[in-house]
Design a protein around this motif. Structure first.
Motif, PDB file in Angstrom:
ATOM      1  N   LEU A   1     -11.774   7.813   8.725  1.00 21.60           N
ATOM      2  CA  LEU A   1     -10.549   7.955   7.933  1.00 21.60           C
ATOM      3  C   LEU A   1     -10.876   8.162   6.464  1.00 21.60           C
ATOM      4  N   SER A   2     -11.864   7.432   5.968  1.00 21.30           N
ATOM      5  CA  SER A   2     -12.356   7.572   4.594  1.00 21.30           C
ATOM      6  C   SER A   2     -13.707   6.883   4.501  1.00 21.30           C
ATOM      7  N   PRO A   3     -14.710   7.541   3.923  1.00 21.58           N
ATOM      8  CA  PRO A   3     -16.023   6.886   3.775  1.00 21.58           C
ATOM      9  C   PRO A   3     -15.958   5.581   2.984  1.00 21.58           C
ATOM     10  N   TRP A   4     -14.962   5.456   2.104  1.00 21.15           N
ATOM     11  CA  TRP A   4     -14.829   4.245   1.295  1.00 21.15           C
ATOM     12  C   TRP A   4     -14.474   3.023   2.150  1.00 21.15           C
ATOM     13  N   LEU A   5     -13.950   3.264   3.333  1.00 20.22           N
ATOM     14  CA  LEU A   5     -13.562   2.153   4.199  1.00 20.22           C
ATOM     15  C   LEU A   5     -14.737   1.567   4.974  1.00 20.22           C
ATOM     16  N   ALA A  33       0.838  -1.203   0.000  1.00 16.68           N
ATOM     17  CA  ALA A  33       0.000   0.000   0.000  1.00 16.68           C
ATOM     18  C   ALA A  33       0.867   1.244   0.000  1.00 16.68           C
ATOM     19  N   GLY A  34       1.876   1.296   0.856  1.00 14.88           N
ATOM     20  CA  GLY A  34       2.760   2.453   0.891  1.00 14.88           C
ATOM     21  C   GLY A  34       3.528   2.633  -0.408  1.00 14.88           C
ATOM     22  N   THR A  35       3.934   1.520  -1.008  1.00 15.35           N
ATOM     23  CA  THR A  35       4.688   1.589  -2.256  1.00 15.35           C
ATOM     24  C   THR A  35       3.856   2.203  -3.369  1.00 15.35           C
ATOM     25  N   PHE A  36       2.619   1.748  -3.510  1.00 18.18           N
ATOM     26  CA  PHE A  36       1.803   2.201  -4.642  1.00 18.18           C
ATOM     27  C   PHE A  36       1.025   3.478  -4.343  1.00 18.18           C
ATOM     28  N   LEU A  37       0.925   3.870  -3.080  1.00 20.86           N
ATOM     29  CA  LEU A  37       0.374   5.186  -2.782  1.00 20.86           C
ATOM     30  C   LEU A  37       1.384   6.285  -3.122  1.00 20.86           C
ATOM     31  N   GLY A  38       2.646   5.922  -3.115  1.00 17.70           N
ATOM     32  CA  GLY A  38       3.699   6.848  -3.544  1.00 17.70           C
ATOM     33  C   GLY A  38       4.088   6.544  -4.974  1.00 17.70           C
ATOM     34  N   HIS A  39       5.365   6.607  -5.253  1.00 15.74           N
ATOM     35  CA  HIS A  39       5.880   6.303  -6.581  1.00 15.74           C
ATOM     36  C   HIS A  39       6.782   5.078  -6.464  1.00 15.74           C
ATOM     37  N   PRO A  40       6.329   3.928  -6.993  1.00 13.94           N
ATOM     38  CA  PRO A  40       7.165   2.720  -6.902  1.00 13.94           C
ATOM     39  C   PRO A  40       8.536   2.928  -7.533  1.00 13.94           C
ATOM     40  N   ARG A  41       9.557   2.536  -6.805  1.00 12.21           N
ATOM     41  CA  ARG A  41      10.930   2.701  -7.274  1.00 12.21           C
ATOM     42  C   ARG A  41      11.671   1.374  -7.109  1.00 12.21           C
ATOM     43  N   TRP A  42      12.773   1.262  -7.838  1.00  7.93           N
ATOM     44  CA  TRP A  42      13.603   0.074  -7.694  1.00  7.93           C
ATOM     45  C   TRP A  42      14.108  -0.065  -6.263  1.00  7.93           C
ATOM     46  N   VAL A  88      -9.009  -1.180  -1.490  1.00  7.68           N
ATOM     47  CA  VAL A  88      -9.782  -0.012  -1.038  1.00  7.68           C
ATOM     48  C   VAL A  88      -8.856   1.097  -0.561  1.00  7.68           C
ATOM     49  N   VAL A  89      -7.797   0.744   0.152  1.00  8.32           N
ATOM     50  CA  VAL A  89      -6.848   1.767   0.613  1.00  8.32           C
ATOM     51  C   VAL A  89      -6.208   2.477  -0.579  1.00  8.32           C
ATOM     52  N   LEU A  90      -5.820   1.723  -1.598  1.00  9.01           N
ATOM     53  CA  LEU A  90      -5.214   2.342  -2.787  1.00  9.01           C
ATOM     54  C   LEU A  90      -6.213   3.232  -3.511  1.00  9.01           C
ATOM     55  N   GLY A  91      -7.488   2.825  -3.518  1.00 10.41           N
ATOM     56  CA  GLY A  91      -8.495   3.639  -4.178  1.00 10.41           C
ATOM     57  C   GLY A  91      -8.916   4.854  -3.370  1.00 10.41           C
ATOM     58  N   ALA A  92      -8.925   4.710  -2.042  1.00  8.58           N
ATOM     59  CA  ALA A  92      -9.444   5.783  -1.186  1.00  8.58           C
ATOM     60  C   ALA A  92      -8.436   6.887  -0.931  1.00  8.58           C
ATOM     61  N   PHE A  93      -7.145   6.528  -0.947  1.00  8.95           N
ATOM     62  CA  PHE A  93      -6.128   7.516  -0.575  1.00  8.95           C
ATOM     63  C   PHE A  93      -5.227   7.866  -1.744  1.00  8.95           C
TER      64      PHE A  93
END
Length: 244
Positions: free
Chosen positions: A197-201, A23-32, A239-244
């Protein structure tokens, strides 16, 4: 030594290790750079697992070979984790501080292992915190801000903390009315907290409440319980990736 002795049979732990990190990786910018950090994270878990098994068995086992079989995996995994960890931290010293933040929780888990009380509720909850904290680390590594990771990390914490009492109601404490009531009460409280935290959750956490209320007592096999939790974890990730 067989593969089963090197890799712990703890399916729920793998989901807890992977979902916040991804989740943290794809909420930001995935890097090598995420790859060696992920390797260090997973290998570090394996090293700590074997070290804690050595600690537990050294105290309780009458067979000296029992704790000894964990020494080699602990050293192998620990050395590999250190190599990948130093590779990641060399240009980013802040990762060492992040690792230090996990140390108190690892210490708690080690104390419970030494006392042969690894299945204790507080021990499970202590393991959840650094796993969910890895969302913040992976997000920051990808260029995101610490603040942006707080809400999704809390969402992961709400879910994975709930799995600790819930899984107990399905397996080791399946006949405990107190655990069942506690699990349902926790999941009932988690729904509005997640929605804040998010209505989607709200929807996935309502489903988590239903599974905590309806599945215990139905005699589901351990494999089925694990499969349900993997599915719930994947839903959380989506859901986390979609909500945030």
């Amino acid at each position: 030594m067989s593969r089963s002795r090197w890799l712990p049979n703890q399916h729920g732990a793998w989901a807890m290790l992977a979902v916040p990190f991804l989740a943290g990786t794809f909420l930001g910018h995935p890097r090598w750079a995420h790859l060696p950090l992920l390797a260090a994270w997973l290998l570090g878990y394996l090293a700590v697992y074997h070290a804690q098994q050595w600690l537990r068995l050294t105290r309780i086992s009458r067979n000296p070979k029992a704790p000894r079989r964990h020494v080699r995996p602990a050293w192998v995994f620990g050395s590999a984790a250190a190599a990948f960890g130093l590779w990641s931290a060399a240009p980013r010293p802040w990762l060492l501080l992040a690792a230090a933040c996990a140390a108190p929780f690892i210490a708690v888990n080690s104390l419970y292992a030494y006392a042969n009380r690894e299945r204790a509720l507080l021990n499970g909850l202590a393991a959840v915190v650094p796993a969910c904290g890895m969302l913040l680390v992976a997000l920051r590594l990808g260029g995101g801000s610490w603040g942006a990771g707080v809400a999704p990390a809390l969402a992961c914490l709400l879910y994975f903390a709930g799995t600790v009492p819930y899984v107990k109601t399905m397996i080791r404490e399946r006949n405990s009315a107190a655990y069942y009531r506690g699990s349902v009460a926790y999941h009932s409280l988690a729904v509005p907290l997640a929605a804040a935290l998010s209505p989607w959750l709200a929807a996935p956490f309502a489903l988590y409440l239903l599974r905590a209320a309806l599945l215990p007592g139905r005699g589901l096999k351990v494999g089925v319980v694990g499969a349900v939790e993997v599915l719930c974890s994947l839903v959380l990730l989506g859901v986390v990736l979609g909500a945030f």
